[in-house]
Design an enzyme around this catalytic site. Structure first.
Site, PDB file in Angstrom:
ATOM      1  CB  CYS A 109       3.779   2.690   9.630  1.00  0.00           C
ATOM      2  SG  CYS A 109       3.100   1.438   8.651  1.00  0.00           S
ATOM      3  CD  GLN A 113      -6.327   0.133   8.356  1.00  0.00           C
ATOM      4  OE1 GLN A 113      -7.186  -0.857   8.599  1.00  0.00           O
ATOM      5  NE2 GLN A 113      -5.127  -0.276   8.632  1.00  0.00           N
ATOM      6  N   GLY A 140       0.705  -1.163   0.084  1.00  0.00           N
ATOM      7  CA  GLY A 140      -0.024   0.079  -0.068  1.00  0.00           C
ATOM      8  C   GLY A 140       1.039   1.097   0.006  1.00  0.00           C
TER       9      GLY A 140
HETATM   10  N1  PLP Z   1      -2.338   3.404   4.338  1.00  0.00           N
HETATM   11  C1  PLP Z   1      -2.852   2.973   5.350  1.00  0.00           C
HETATM   12  C2  PLP Z   1      -4.279   3.832   6.002  1.00  0.00           C
HETATM   13  C3  PLP Z   1      -2.517   2.059   6.192  1.00  0.00           C
HETATM   14  O1  PLP Z   1      -3.191   1.677   7.334  1.00  0.00           O
HETATM   15  C4  PLP Z   1      -1.253   1.185   5.911  1.00  0.00           C
HETATM   16  C5  PLP Z   1      -0.649   0.163   6.749  1.00  0.00           C
HETATM   17  O2  PLP Z   1      -0.875   0.358   7.971  1.00  0.00           O
HETATM   18  C6  PLP Z   1      -0.705   1.692   4.647  1.00  0.00           C
HETATM   19  C7  PLP Z   1      -1.252   2.686   3.896  1.00  0.00           C
HETATM   20  C8  PLP Z   1       0.521   0.922   4.347  1.00  0.00           C
HETATM   21  O3  PLP Z   1       0.368  -0.259   3.610  1.00  0.00           O
HETATM   22  P1  PLP Z   1       1.421  -1.339   3.610  1.00  0.00           P
HETATM   23  O4  PLP Z   1       1.536  -2.018   4.785  1.00  0.00           O
HETATM   24  O5  PLP Z   1       0.964  -2.518   2.506  1.00  0.00           O
HETATM   25  O6  PLP Z   1       2.836  -0.717   3.010  1.00  0.00           O
END
Ligand code: PLP
Length: 381
Positions: free
Chosen positions: A323, A181, A70
């Site tokens: 993150c 999400q 994502g």
């Molecule tokens: N966007 C949102 C709203 C998320 O919650 C997350 C992951 O926590 C991401 C982007 C990032 O996705 P990915 O873990 O696939 O990099």
């Protein structure tokens, strides 16, 4: 009770059908870009998966661009749409103040390295964007805006954002939404929403880690971040990860997530917390929210301490976005909603998923009064 996982917004277990599809595909040989029989077989499997995913998200198959996450989909969309706009003199990037770091950080990178002006749409105390602010901005500076990026639902509070209204206000301006999400949790259709681009991620829906998709409207051309073999409309070069893509599509079609059941657990949890800890504040309570996410402020505590105390009870929850966990700073989302630094650092996110049960929910509730009391004692000066 062994260990309890209430961090499904960070990542959620793989659904069995996806696991089986992935392991079966791992045993298959063939680069989907090769023209021989092995390659064509993998290509066929991949294109079937693309079609399946497109159907689930309400797009054309050709609008699906597979990415490694994502985060990557967000980066490609935001940077690409900005660069495309800059070619015709548009230098403003509009984002909401509650975006995930995978939008927030590329936006600020564009400001510091690529000449963008970043404007953030504020949110109200329930974490929902201020549409009047956006209307005024589009009215006064619309000609200068390259891209507007507003997430479909927030990962820390679950607050769903009025993206259809954003599209209506934007008119001809490109709109991207991070729907990582929301996908499979609430009704979501790329075509009906009318956005230019949308980001998805497999590991939030029972698919594997490390595979995502950018849904990009047909005919929209943006510069690439990764150059190489020219895969995925020349926007995202790199040999396609067939096993993960197949598993992503399989997870997307599974009925493993029952939104009604998850809402039931979330609401059971909220009413128990309100009864047991009367001064706890449930964040974004008045907003339309995702089924599984609850964000609670426990005054007089420190989230990091609470997280460790919960972990001591074998419960995995979160201080906010996975993150940014580990980085000791107040959540920008809660700050944008009007929290002080201190109250923003007194909050935990509990997120329920397809495998959550009522007894897990009740166990978490049962340990909370003691955890909060110990958290408060540890926080006394
Ligand atoms: N966007 C949102 C709203 C998320 O919650 C997350 C992951 O926590 C991401 C982007 C990032 O996705 P990915 O873990 O696939 O990099």
């Amino acid at each position: 009770m062994s260990s309890i996982y209430v961090d499904h917004a960070a990542t959620t277990p793989m659904v069995e059908s996806a696991l089986l599809a992935m392991t079966a595909q791992l045993a298959q040989l063939g680069n989907p870009s090769s023209l021989h029989t092995h390659g064509r077989a993998t290509r066929k499997t991949l294109e079937d998966a693309r079609e399946t995913l497109a159907k689930e998200i309400g797009s054309l198959p050709s609008e699906v661009i597979f990415t490694a996450s994502g985060t990557e989909a967000n980066n490609i969309a935001l940077k690409g749409l900005y660069w495309a706009g800059r070619e015709v003199g548009k230098k403003i990037v509009v984002i909401s103040s509650i975006e995930h770091h995978a939008i927030l950080d590329p936006a600020h990178w564009l400001a510091t390295h690529e000449g963008a002006e970043v404007i953030e749409i504020p949110v109200n105390s329930d974490g929902v964007i201020n549409l009047d602010f956006l209307k005024d901005l589009v009215k006064t500076r619309g000609e200068e805006i390259a891209v507007i990026s507003v997430m479909h639902a927030n990962n820390e509070t679950g607050a769903i954002q009025p993206v259809s209204e954003v599209v209506a206000i934007a008119g001809e301006i490109a709109v991207h939404t991070d729907a990582v999400q929301s996908f499979k949790k609430v009704p979501l259709s790329f075509a009906q929403l009318g956005v230019t681009a949308m980001s998805l991620s497999a590991h939030k829906i029972g698919g594997p880690l490390g595979i995502g998709a950018l849904i990009l409207k047909r005919g929209v051309e943006i510069p690439s971040l990764l150059h190489g073999g020219g895969q995925e409309r020349e926007i995202r070069s790199g040999t396609l990860n067939a096993p993960s893509i197949v598993a992503f599509a399989t997870a997307a079609t599974s009925s493993y997530y029952n939104a009604g059941a998850v809402v039931g657990l979330r609401d059971r949890f909220i009413s128990s917390v309100q009864a047991l800890i009367p001064d706890a504040v449930i964040n974004a309570l008045a907003a339309a929210r995702l089924p599984g996410i609850v964000n609670v402020t426990f005054p007089g505590t420190q989230s990091d301490t609470l997280l460790l105390l919960m972990d001591g009870q074998h419960i995995s929850c979160s201080t906010g976005s996975a993150c940014s966990a580990g980085v000791h700073e107040a959540s920008h989302v809660l700050l944008a909603m009007g929290h002080s630094e201190i109250s923003a650092q007194s909050s935990l996110r509990f997120s329920f998923g397809a495998t959550s049960t009522a007894s897990e929910c009740d166990f978490v509730v049962s340990v909370l009064p003691d955890v909060i009391a110990r958290g408060r004692a540890a926080n006394l000066p």
